[in-house]
Enzyme design. Structure first.
Site, PDB file in Angstrom:
ATOM      1  N   VAL A   1       0.814  -1.219   0.000  1.00 25.75           N
ATOM      2  CA  VAL A   1       0.000   0.000   0.000  1.00 25.75           C
ATOM      3  C   VAL A   1       0.847   1.268   0.000  1.00 25.75           C
ATOM      4  CG1 VAL A   1      -1.956  -1.165   1.101  1.00 25.75           C
ATOM      5  CG2 VAL A   1      -0.248  -0.031   2.536  1.00 25.75           C
ATOM      6  N   LYS A   2       2.099   1.166   0.383  1.00 24.56           N
ATOM      7  CA  LYS A   2       3.045   2.296   0.364  1.00 24.56           C
ATOM      8  C   LYS A   2       2.447   3.575   0.950  1.00 24.56           C
ATOM      9  CE  LYS A   2       5.835   0.441  -3.430  1.00 24.56           C
ATOM     10  NZ  LYS A   2       4.995  -0.589  -4.050  1.00 24.56           N
ATOM     11  N   ARG A   3       1.731   3.452   2.041  1.00 22.20           N
ATOM     12  CA  ARG A   3       1.140   4.617   2.670  1.00 22.20           C
ATOM     13  C   ARG A   3       2.190   5.386   3.470  1.00 22.20           C
ATOM     14  NH1 ARG A   3      -2.206   3.176  -0.702  1.00 22.20           N
ATOM     15  NH2 ARG A   3      -4.362   2.650  -0.216  1.00 22.20           N
TER      16      ARG A   3
END
Lengths: 292, 292
Positions: free
Chosen positions: A103-105
């Site tokens: 998700v690379k949040r």
């Protein structure tokens, strides 16, 4: 605990290879398109993706410790797509697989906390990828939500895309690469573990020299994207592993899920399995050769 | 076109102030909790958030050009939450507002393309925030999806959190801050516009000196978070504006939506309106004083 489970799975399956499930319309076999697409709306597309993912998982579950599900390809089709994102993770768990929600949040603390809880409280999600741009107070809520090792994190350090050099390879005034400063930040969260930390990193498989430097520096698992379709080669990627052959997960998405196109095989699940077997043999062969 | 619409709204409403809709359980008024929460599950929480957002929008639509919806607070409650994320954007559009989907996505090209299409093809989304860590090939798919100005982007340059200095303020070997290198990258996508570019930036309101530097360098709108709850003051934030008083959007979330708690007002919509009016007066007063 995240690391214990991961090591057990890798040893049992003799595979550090992760299957990436990043479905696109272009990836879908004609027979699925004929079966699912009438109006071609988001619901139909999502149902088709689900059927596709399910079959890929069925054919590869015995050979992979872990699936990686990239949320972008599901968000692309809003709610019906996102439903399949969660369903795919649930199904992976059901089949005994570990999961990475890619998700690379990343955000300021209070927002990062919402992201961290949203994903890491989900029992079907073992680990997520996060973006370090905000610095330590943006990373801390994610670290806290791993509860000292029950879940895992993979923090972006050096990405696999060609332009990653533009910012990540800038030299800082003390002569270090910018991405090394990010690695320092990752180190600061690793904690004290005899084997591996559950706080890992993402380092693209297209950078042998970077992998060498970072493997020495970091105590967590390195998630290595970029094998296959993006040009990462096993002879370079092996530097993500320790000399005992552990410490990295190598991911391939299109290389596995689109392999049916390459070999003209109607059974896309079987084709994925063949491709994954080839990948495992390729990676293990290089690991066995050892690193210089 | 994004910029034309935005300038028209700002001039008409005499307000560069953006309402941030970042609902949390703690933010919710007791009367809503009593009304909606029986089992306390995601569906009930999502319905409560929707009721809350709707009322905030109703009370503030005449005073703001734009709402900013931070997806983390909706993802936190998975599908029911995400449904309210999209519904809130739809409702904002219905009330004639412009919208910023605060998603801070960023990834390699093929994945970025999926994110870009997912959000920017949505007719209720005028603009999104993105993370620059991947460099230009990760940003390009977002830029392309703005279609030369129909939609807008806000690229993170300097964030409002205390730890932003750890990475963003590193000095590169040529004596520049790292975030200035990011600003150069933003510049490279701005294109040739007589007034403002639709490719904007995010610069925290807690950094007066940084705002000064970046306002000179960048041709797009600057989205300024951090007013109020995070400590950003109007006398500093005014440096995000050009001397003619345009060029920035100042955002407040909790400062507006939780104001009812501060003044002991049961009508949280009315309280939000009062808080927003105060904010507009505060910001406009400083803009009128001019910058040194």
């Amino acid at each position: 605990m995240f690391i214990e489970k991961l090591l057990r799975e890798i040893k049992q399956k003799k595979s550090p290879c992760v299957v990436g499930l990043d479905p696109t319309l272009e990836m879908m076999p004609d027979k699925l398109k004929r079966k699912f697409l009438v109006k071609g709306d988001e619901k139909e597309i999502a149902q088709m993706f689900w059927q596709f993912n399910k079959e890929i998982i069925d054919y590869t579950a015995e050979l992979t410790p872990c699936i990686k599900v990239q949320i972008a390809f599901y968000e692309r089709f809003s709610l019906p797509g996102l439903e399949v994102f969660y369903k795919t993770l649930d199904y992976g768990k059901e089949k005994g697989l570990m999961t990475i929600a890619d998700v690379k949040r990343g955000d300021i603390g209070s927002t990062a906390k919402a992201y961290a809880q949203g994903f890491l409280k989900n029992p079907s999600i073992d680990s997520i990828t996060v973006n370090p741009y905000f610095g330590s107070d943006g990373l801390l809520p994610f670290v806290e939500e791993t509860k000292g090792g029950e879940k895992g994190l993979f923090i972006l350090v050096k990405t696999s895309n060609p332009s990653s050099k533009e910012l990540q390879d800038l030299i800082t005034e003390d002569g270090q690469f910018f991405y090394e400063k990010v690695a320092d930040l990752v180190s600061s969260f690793e904690g004290d573990f005899s084997e591996f930390s559950h706080i890992g990193s993402v380092v693209g498989g297209t950078h042998k020299e970077h992998l060498k430097r970072l493997r020495k520096k970091l105590k967590g698992f390195i998630l290595v994207p970029g094998y296959g379709a993006q040009g990462g080669k096993a002879e370079d990627i092996k530097y993500a592993f320790n000399t005992d052959g552990f410490g990295a997960l190598v991911c391939s998405s299109r290389g596995i899920t689109e392999y049916y196109k390459k070999i003209g095989e109607e059974n896309y699940g079987l084709a994925a399995q063949i491709s994954l077997k080839n990948m495992i043999a390729d990676i293990n062969r290089e690991i066995e050769k050892g690193v210089e």
